[in-house]
Scaffold this active site. Sequence first.
Site, PDB file in Angstrom:
ATOM      1  N   ILE A  88      11.909  47.452 -66.429  1.00  0.00           N
ATOM      2  CA  ILE A  88      13.504  46.690 -66.068  1.00  0.00           C
ATOM      3  C   ILE A  88      13.715  45.629 -67.014  1.00  0.00           C
ATOM      4  O   ILE A  88      14.878  45.020 -66.871  1.00  0.00           O
ATOM      5  CB  ILE A  88      13.232  45.998 -64.442  1.00  0.00           C
ATOM      6  CG1 ILE A  88      12.126  45.178 -64.778  1.00  0.00           C
ATOM      7  CG2 ILE A  88      13.186  47.164 -63.580  1.00  0.00           C
ATOM      8  CD1 ILE A  88      12.060  44.549 -63.295  1.00  0.00           C
ATOM      9  N   GLY A  89      12.987  45.406 -67.898  1.00  0.00           N
ATOM     10  CA  GLY A  89      13.472  44.480 -69.147  1.00  0.00           C
ATOM     11  C   GLY A  89      12.377  44.427 -70.229  1.00  0.00           C
ATOM     12  O   GLY A  89      11.237  44.642 -69.789  1.00  0.00           O
ATOM     13  N   PHE A 133       8.071  38.602 -75.357  1.00  0.00           N
ATOM     14  CA  PHE A 133       6.485  38.111 -74.835  1.00  0.00           C
ATOM     15  C   PHE A 133       6.096  39.507 -74.000  1.00  0.00           C
ATOM     16  O   PHE A 133       4.931  39.703 -73.912  1.00  0.00           O
ATOM     17  CB  PHE A 133       6.516  37.013 -73.630  1.00  0.00           C
ATOM     18  CG  PHE A 133       6.795  35.878 -74.028  1.00  0.00           C
ATOM     19  CD1 PHE A 133       5.669  34.956 -74.788  1.00  0.00           C
ATOM     20  CD2 PHE A 133       8.056  34.992 -73.784  1.00  0.00           C
ATOM     21  CE1 PHE A 133       6.088  33.856 -75.244  1.00  0.00           C
ATOM     22  CE2 PHE A 133       8.203  33.763 -74.295  1.00  0.00           C
ATOM     23  CZ  PHE A 133       7.317  33.284 -75.004  1.00  0.00           C
ATOM     24  N   THR A 146       8.869  44.140 -68.868  1.00  0.00           N
ATOM     25  CA  THR A 146       8.530  43.917 -67.475  1.00  0.00           C
ATOM     26  C   THR A 146       8.812  45.116 -66.703  1.00  0.00           C
ATOM     27  O   THR A 146       9.795  46.186 -66.928  1.00  0.00           O
ATOM     28  CB  THR A 146       9.461  42.712 -67.020  1.00  0.00           C
ATOM     29  OG1 THR A 146       9.429  41.531 -67.717  1.00  0.00           O
ATOM     30  CG2 THR A 146       9.478  42.514 -65.460  1.00  0.00           C
ATOM     31  N   ASP A 187      12.812  29.113 -75.031  1.00  0.00           N
ATOM     32  CA  ASP A 187      13.505  30.543 -75.020  1.00  0.00           C
ATOM     33  C   ASP A 187      14.586  30.612 -73.900  1.00  0.00           C
ATOM     34  O   ASP A 187      14.506  31.731 -73.160  1.00  0.00           O
ATOM     35  CB  ASP A 187      12.456  31.708 -75.155  1.00  0.00           C
ATOM     36  CG  ASP A 187      13.154  33.009 -75.721  1.00  0.00           C
ATOM     37  OD1 ASP A 187      14.146  32.857 -76.198  1.00  0.00           O
ATOM     38  OD2 ASP A 187      12.575  33.902 -75.437  1.00  0.00           O
TER      39      ASP A 187
END
Length: 885
Positions: free
Chosen positions: A612-613, A617, A620, A730
Amino acid sequence: MGHHQTPIKPLFLLCFIFIHHYDVVSTTNSDKSALLEFKRSVSDPYGLLTTWNESNPDLCSWVGVTCGSGHRVVGLNITGGGNFGSFTCNKYDQFQLYGFGIRKSCEIYNGKLMGKLSYAISKLDEIRVLSLPFNDLEGEIGSVICGLKKLEVVDLEGNMISGNLKFNFGDLKRLRVINLGFNRISGEIPDSLSNLKSLKILNLAGNRLNGSIPRFVNGELRGLYLSFNRISGRIPSEIGYDCGELERLELAGNLLLGGIPSSLSNCSKLRSVLLYSNMLQGEIPGELGRLKMLEVLDVSRNSLRGQIPKQLGNCTEMSVLVLSNLFDPIPDVGSRYVVEYNYFHSELPLEITVLPKLKLLWAPRTTLEGGFPSNWGGCKSLEMVNLARNFFTGEIPNGLTLCKKLRFLDLSSNKLTGELSDELPVPCMILFDVSKNHLSGPIPSFRYTTCEPFDASSVYTRYFSFQTAKDGEKGSLANTTRFLRFNVSYNDLSGPLQENLMATTSSVRQLTESGPTNGGDFVNYSDSSTTAPKSKNGNFNSIEIASIVSASAIFSVLLALIVLYFCTRRRPKSVANESTQKEVTLFIDIGLRLNFDSVIQATGHFNASNCIGSGGFGATYKAEISPGFLVAIKRLAVGRFQGVQQFEAEIRTLGRHRQRNLVTLIGYHASETEMFLIYNYLPGGNLERFIQERSTRAVDWRVLHKIALDVARALAYLHDQCVPRVLHRDVKPSNILLDDDLNAYLSDFGLARLLGTSETHATTGVAGTFGYVAPEYAMTCRVSDKADVYSYGVVLLELLSDKKALDPSFSSYGNGFNIVAWALMLLQEGRAKEFFTAGLWDAGPHDDLVEVLHLAVVCTVDSLSTRPTMKQVVRRLKQLQPRSC
């Protein structure tokens, strides 16, 4: 005929005398009436004006009144005092390094006047000195002094005078002193001050003045005090064109830009130059070395670069040199935020260390490098040296042992090597810190001597406070006779603390020792008595201490080996690793049992269909860990952290943070092969998608305002309420998530490094996303909470407009043009309406929209001191709360 005229002369003289006497009585009564009118206009709860009454006809005997010829009032002098008001005479020491040459002591009354500065004073047309400092007088000054053509001194420092200075000073040609420091005067400094050719002192410090420094030139001026205002622009080079009498130049705590003008070198009588806490750039001009009488130079908390000029060694009267300062010397005189950004990348010139009258040298964390200065031969006056957190190499020279007055020496966090001389610390030292270096050899001995305290009247000794090692309480070096801190930890030193230090523990508040393991922490000795075994003289001798330390170390090692042996025997290594690999740690009770396998299966083994993203980092994934129970799993790139232990230490800290606008961190897994975080799932997607898709829905200003306020609250919590504080680094729309009701939540808030509450952090690389990164962070790799404020401002600009941070439509303006430059351009051209997304200007209140646009622009200015804190942003957004229907 002459016979008839003779008696007329005596009659004429008699009439003249009568008329003159009448005029004198009349003007005296006029002054008396004016003073009584002034008394009636103020509140006098402390009875300072009790002698001012009709029953005492001699007004020249009234308190504070000075008379000249003809019993005319020529001076009014009443200095308030006591613990009243915001800035009083006896609180003068709060403003260290301010007011050199203005006032050395305060002769005060036991009380103060309150109320309005009465127009009655303007009726004292012979007055030359109007001195009412440190009272609580309000009102504007222009109407009071404009008609007083004989006025030479006006001193109203430390009152509550307001208004501006937009009146013509040209009629006050006799003015020699204007002291209006620490009031509430706003507006710009008028150019008409250039008409005052006799002006010697101009003190407007501690007000609310803005604009720029006028380019007036006055060869008689001795002191110019403009510190602690909101003055912007450059320091005009014209100041140095006709400054032959200038002794004090104080411009600290403003918003000044540009460089330090080299023309100041023409001011041959300059004794103090205070420029700290501005945004000055460039190098320190070497021409300042021509100032032979210069005693104090403070350029700290700016953005200076380059070499430290060796020409400063020609300033043979120099006693205070401050190149950087990690403690904020500015009292709370308004909303400001200034940090230390001076980086010189320079060696410390030997010409400075041999200055014969140098008392204080302060330059922590300025990237000074090269060999540590070896020549301190002229240091007979030296009392304080702070060169911590630099990159000095080499040994600490024996020459420092000649500095017998040295009380404060901080050389911590450098790259110093070699052994410490037994002559250091010198007998009167109260702070000795050489921790975090590469020193070797034995811990030095110390010859404790009871010394005279620091001179409490020396203002520089009160300028610098420091954190005591254990409890964080601030301490002052003034009036100190006891040894406060001895720190040699984190070196390769060996041996115990010497016996005579142990014997004087009643005079030693904090000591530090270290062993060959580079460990050690502060050891508190609050009392000379102890219940531990002692030698015959009541203290452990060095052999006993060494024996105890050695025995403890051997016992600890043996115990650790025994525990390790039995642990490894009872649990095979493969089983232990397998257990660690499968462990999932939860921070909150979700009513379900989670393990590694169930989480992996819920993500479909991190199947792309559940993604979903994706961000810097990691990706997700949506995971349904039980029917109807969704979570978000952020899979991290293994190897981004130095190891599992470091990762767990940071994540456990983050797991404690709870705030309604932060995404909830439910738990985590960390092993050598897999790392992921478990968050609550938010079905509304992220703000980036919301902005992209909002053209399909009606624009609601209340929704946009609430999103902005939610994110601001989350950042304010991270900056101000977390211990240690958290800097996001961020902030961008894709890291702001929404629920079904369009409440906003900040995510990825803990994946940047954590910082302590009192310092910024130098990073090895820039985190964040291009377009949202603050310029000072991008250029210096140094991050503060103001970098987050900048990023938030960019997000707020995107939320208000239909543009992205680096929108393709900006290409026609040239390289480097972004949404920040676009917003500023439209505001300056009066075209704010064009900034807002379609429909928002028509739907929302125009004034509030422009105010929020202004807020976003202020968040993104280059000047860190001008940017608000997130706490201030929250407060302003609350003031602009949309009205409900």
